[in-house]
Motif scaffolding. Structure first.
Motif, mmCIF file in Angstrom:
data_model
loop_
_atom_site.group_PDB
_atom_site.id
_atom_site.type_symbol
_atom_site.label_atom_id
_atom_site.label_comp_id
_atom_site.label_asym_id
_atom_site.label_seq_id
_atom_site.Cartn_x
_atom_site.Cartn_y
_atom_site.Cartn_z
ATOM 1 N N ILE A 1 -16.864 26.281 -1.896
ATOM 2 C CA ILE A 1 -18.239 25.828 -1.833
ATOM 3 C C ILE A 1 -19.104 27.056 -2.087
ATOM 4 N N ILE A 2 -19.688 27.122 -3.249
ATOM 5 C CA ILE A 2 -20.450 28.292 -3.668
ATOM 6 C C ILE A 2 -21.642 28.508 -2.735
ATOM 7 N N GLY A 3 -21.776 29.752 -2.280
ATOM 8 C CA GLY A 3 -22.894 30.120 -1.421
ATOM 9 C C GLY A 3 -22.663 29.876 0.059
ATOM 10 N N ALA A 4 -21.522 29.310 0.412
ATOM 11 C CA ALA A 4 -21.235 28.997 1.812
ATOM 12 C C ALA A 4 -20.490 30.144 2.488
ATOM 13 N N ASP A 5 -20.719 30.311 3.773
ATOM 14 C CA ASP A 5 -20.014 31.312 4.560
ATOM 15 C C ASP A 5 -18.580 30.820 4.803
ATOM 16 N N PRO A 6 -17.579 31.555 4.334
ATOM 17 C CA PRO A 6 -16.195 31.096 4.463
ATOM 18 C C PRO A 6 -15.753 30.831 5.904
ATOM 19 N N TYR A 48 5.387 19.222 1.194
ATOM 20 C CA TYR A 48 5.345 18.482 2.457
ATOM 21 C C TYR A 48 4.046 17.689 2.634
ATOM 22 N N ASN A 49 3.016 18.025 1.844
ATOM 23 C CA ASN A 49 1.752 17.310 1.950
ATOM 24 C C ASN A 49 1.824 15.984 1.215
ATOM 25 N N SER A 50 1.204 14.969 1.819
ATOM 26 C CA SER A 50 1.171 13.650 1.200
ATOM 27 C C SER A 50 -0.098 13.495 0.355
ATOM 28 N N LYS A 51 -0.099 12.515 -0.491
ATOM 29 C CA LYS A 51 -1.294 12.201 -1.290
ATOM 30 C C LYS A 51 -2.453 11.878 -0.363
ATOM 31 N N GLU A 52 -2.173 11.210 0.735
ATOM 32 C CA GLU A 52 -3.220 10.849 1.697
ATOM 33 C C GLU A 52 -3.867 12.091 2.312
ATOM 34 N N GLN A 53 -3.069 13.110 2.568
ATOM 35 C CA GLN A 53 -3.614 14.354 3.117
ATOM 36 C C GLN A 53 -4.503 15.052 2.092
ATOM 37 N N VAL A 54 -4.093 15.060 0.852
ATOM 38 C CA VAL A 54 -4.908 15.655 -0.206
ATOM 39 C C VAL A 54 -6.209 14.880 -0.358
ATOM 40 N N ASP A 55 -6.126 13.564 -0.370
ATOM 41 C CA ASP A 55 -7.324 12.725 -0.467
ATOM 42 C C ASP A 55 -8.254 12.963 0.714
ATOM 43 N N TYR A 56 -7.703 13.137 1.911
ATOM 44 C CA TYR A 56 -8.488 13.397 3.118
ATOM 45 C C TYR A 56 -9.227 14.727 2.982
ATOM 46 N N PHE A 57 -8.544 15.750 2.475
ATOM 47 C CA PHE A 57 -9.183 17.044 2.254
ATOM 48 C C PHE A 57 -10.346 16.912 1.268
ATOM 49 N N ILE A 58 -10.127 16.222 0.175
ATOM 50 C CA ILE A 58 -11.180 16.031 -0.828
ATOM 51 C C ILE A 58 -12.360 15.268 -0.227
ATOM 52 N N GLU A 59 -12.068 14.221 0.525
ATOM 53 C CA GLU A 59 -13.113 13.423 1.176
ATOM 54 C C GLU A 59 -13.961 14.296 2.104
ATOM 55 N N LYS A 60 -13.326 15.113 2.925
ATOM 56 C CA LYS A 60 -14.064 15.951 3.873
ATOM 57 C C LYS A 60 -14.817 17.065 3.164
ATOM 58 N N THR A 61 -14.265 17.572 2.065
ATOM 59 C CA THR A 61 -14.978 18.585 1.286
ATOM 60 C C THR A 61 -16.265 17.992 0.714
ATOM 61 N N LYS A 62 -16.168 16.796 0.157
ATOM 62 C CA LYS A 62 -17.358 16.123 -0.380
ATOM 63 C C LYS A 62 -18.386 15.878 0.717
ATOM 64 N N LEU A 63 -17.931 15.505 1.903
ATOM 65 C CA LEU A 63 -18.831 15.262 3.039
ATOM 66 C C LEU A 63 -19.554 16.545 3.447
ATOM 67 N N ILE A 64 -18.820 17.635 3.539
ATOM 68 C CA ILE A 64 -19.417 18.928 3.913
ATOM 69 C C ILE A 64 -20.470 19.342 2.891
ATOM 70 N N ILE A 65 -20.163 19.173 1.610
ATOM 71 C CA ILE A 65 -21.110 19.546 0.549
ATOM 72 C C ILE A 65 -22.316 18.616 0.545
ATOM 73 N N ALA A 66 -22.092 17.314 0.597
ATOM 74 C CA ALA A 66 -23.181 16.337 0.514
ATOM 75 C C ALA A 66 -24.162 16.477 1.671
ATOM 76 N N ASN A 67 -23.642 16.744 2.862
ATOM 77 C CA ASN A 67 -24.502 16.854 4.038
ATOM 78 C C ASN A 67 -24.984 18.275 4.303
ATOM 79 N N LYS A 68 -24.618 19.193 3.409
ATOM 80 C CA LYS A 68 -25.011 20.604 3.538
ATOM 81 C C LYS A 68 -24.770 21.105 4.957
ATOM 82 N N MET A 69 -23.561 20.857 5.457
ATOM 83 C CA MET A 69 -23.201 21.191 6.821
ATOM 84 C C MET A 69 -22.910 22.683 6.997
#
Length: 75
Positions: A1-6, A48-69
């Motif tokens: 996430i560009i500009g975000a504190d890691p 060992y990661n499932s497709k569901e786990q990858v999808d969950y990560f993507i979903e939460k990344t989009k949420l963090i970006i969209a809500n500028k958390m």
């Protein structure tokens, strides 16, 4: 996430049960060369990661970006 504190983004992922690593990952010189003196976030996928786990990560990344958390850093 560009500009975000890691470190801040890492703690946001932690709230969702997603473990990531923030910092310079033993490579401060490449961060300096890239002009990134704030570090980065590393997520490690494996067979060992499932497709569901990858999808969950993507979903939460989009949420963090969209809500500028995240907290922005100054370069």
């Amino acid at each position: 996430i560009i500009g975000a504190d890691p470190a801040n983004v890492s703690s946001l992922y932690d709230k969702y049960g997603i473990i990531v690593r923030s910092g310079f990952h033993c490579a401060p010189l490449i961060h300096k060369k890239l002009g990134n003196m704030n570090g980065s976030i590393r997520l490690s996928f494996s067979h060992y990661n499932s497709k569901e786990q990858v999808d969950y990560f993507i979903e939460k990344t989009k949420l963090i970006i969209a809500n500028k958390m995240f907290i922005k850093v100054k370069n």
